[in-house]
Structures are given as C-alpha cells and as structure tokens.
Design a protein around this motif. Structure first.
Motif, mmCIF file in Angstrom:
data_model
loop_
_atom_site.group_PDB
_atom_site.id
_atom_site.type_symbol
_atom_site.label_atom_id
_atom_site.label_comp_id
_atom_site.label_asym_id
_atom_site.label_seq_id
_atom_site.Cartn_x
_atom_site.Cartn_y
_atom_site.Cartn_z
ATOM 1 N N GLY A 23 29.099 3.872 -9.380
ATOM 2 C CA GLY A 23 28.150 2.869 -8.909
ATOM 3 C C GLY A 23 28.858 1.619 -8.415
ATOM 4 N N ARG A 60 21.381 -0.172 -3.408
ATOM 5 C CA ARG A 60 20.306 0.530 -4.117
ATOM 6 C C ARG A 60 20.829 1.826 -4.743
ATOM 7 N NH1 ARG A 60 15.877 -0.132 0.500
ATOM 8 N NH2 ARG A 60 15.488 -2.350 0.248
ATOM 9 N N THR A 61 21.596 2.574 -3.969
ATOM 10 C CA THR A 61 22.194 3.801 -4.495
ATOM 11 C C THR A 61 23.104 3.484 -5.668
ATOM 12 O OG1 THR A 61 22.125 4.761 -2.273
ATOM 13 C CG2 THR A 61 23.574 5.820 -3.877
ATOM 14 N N TRP A 111 22.892 0.930 -7.736
ATOM 15 C CA TRP A 111 22.080 0.577 -8.899
ATOM 16 C C TRP A 111 21.519 1.821 -9.573
ATOM 17 C CZ3 TRP A 111 22.008 -3.475 -11.805
ATOM 18 C CH2 TRP A 111 22.345 -4.730 -11.293
ATOM 19 N N VAL A 112 21.086 2.789 -8.784
ATOM 20 C CA VAL A 112 20.549 4.031 -9.349
ATOM 21 C C VAL A 112 21.650 4.787 -10.090
ATOM 22 C CG1 VAL A 112 19.585 6.297 -8.780
ATOM 23 C CG2 VAL A 112 18.650 4.240 -7.711
ATOM 24 N N MET A 113 22.813 4.898 -9.480
ATOM 25 C CA MET A 113 23.924 5.610 -10.119
ATOM 26 C C MET A 113 24.361 4.903 -11.399
ATOM 27 S SD MET A 113 26.230 6.619 -6.841
ATOM 28 C CE MET A 113 27.402 7.632 -7.706
ATOM 29 N N GLY A 169 22.754 2.674 -13.183
ATOM 30 C CA GLY A 169 21.673 2.679 -14.172
ATOM 31 C C GLY A 169 21.521 4.026 -14.858
ATOM 32 N N SER A 170 21.668 5.105 -14.085
ATOM 33 C CA SER A 170 21.592 6.450 -14.671
ATOM 34 C C SER A 170 22.734 6.670 -15.659
ATOM 35 C CB SER A 170 21.662 7.518 -13.581
ATOM 36 O OG SER A 170 20.600 7.391 -12.691
#
Length: 161
Positions: A129, A140-141, A143-145, A147-148
């Motif tokens: 991330g 955004r990508t 943050w998703v990575m 956060g996951s």
C-alpha cells in the motif's frame, strides 16, 4: 522540435517509473503469499491430513510442546509434538492442530490458525500500500490494500490472544 523529444523522454521516464513500481508491488505481494502459503496449505486444505488436539505442556523461547490426541481417521497419537510459540499459546491450553506430513510439527487450525497463516500477506499488503501510494500515485487503491493488510494483522492478533 526539442520540446517534442523532451516530452517523449519525460513520458518514457514516467512510464518506466510506474512499471518499476508495479513490479516492486507485485514482488512484495508474491512474497507475502509465498510466505503465507507454507503454513496456510496445512490449515486450509485439511482433507487427508492428520488433525487433532494438543495440550500445551511446556514452552521454551522458540517452541511449545505437548501430547497430541488425534480426532481424524488414520491419525496417530504422539507423546510429544512441536508448535511455534509465536502463535500466542499458554501452558495448559488445548489447541486444535494439523500435523505437517512426515514430522512431529503441528500448526494451529481453525479461524485463528487461518488468520495466523496469512499474517505475512497482511504485512505485505500494508507495505505494498505504501509503494502503491508513493510510486504509482494510486491513493485509493493504496488505502484499500493497506487497510486490508492492517485488518488482517489486527484480526490475527485478536484471534490469537
């Protein structure tokens, strides 16, 4: 004409940078999956594997040991098996485990075991991330990575303690 050459050169450098960061991100994620699969295969693909319980009898700095009691057909009782101490175990605790074939080493099974097995991938997702945000500018990508990965690490911590 010089501005066209300069523009193409800048475009080539930008493409090269993004391609390199994409490769680095891919390597980080592949490394996370590779690091996780060594344990995850035993925990997730239990059909045909020896499954049972361990009563943790003794813990040293790097491993815990205890007697193994089988619960699956074809599994053999063992007076002593080895379990990594990094999985949050305490003496006297009863854990469900899967035996690594051909060894007296066991890995924790169930939801806690699955989360623990995928812990390296969680760390890789957090690191990837950062690379995606900084090198690829895909916030955004990223943050998703990240956060996951953080959710996976946190869930493993909660499940093991």
């Amino acid at each position: 004409m010089p501005s066209a050459v300069s523009s193409r050169g800048t475009l080539a450098l930008l493409f090269g940078q993004r391609a390199l960061m994409a490769v680095v991100t891919g390597l980080i994620l592949v490394g996370g999956v590779w690091g996780s699969w060594g344990t995850a295969q035993y925990v997730m693909l239990t059909k045909g594997r020896e499954r049972g319980t361990v009563v943790v009898a003794d813990c040293s700095q790097d491993a815990c040991t205890g007697p193994y009691r089988p619960v699956s057909a074809g599994s053999v009782a063992r007076p002593r098996v080895r379990l990594d101490t990094s999985v949050g175990v305490r003496t006297g605790e009863v854990l469900t485990v899967v035996v690594k074939p051909g060894t007296d080493e066991v890995v924790r099974s169930g939801p806690a075991g699955v989360l623990y097995a995928w812990l390296p991938l969680g760390g890789a997702l957090v690191l990837a991330g950062v690379v995606v945000a900084g090198g690829l500018r895909l916030r955004r990508t990223a943050w998703v990575m990240g956060g996951s990965g953080l959710a996976l690490v946190t869930a493993a911590f909660v499940a093991l303690h």
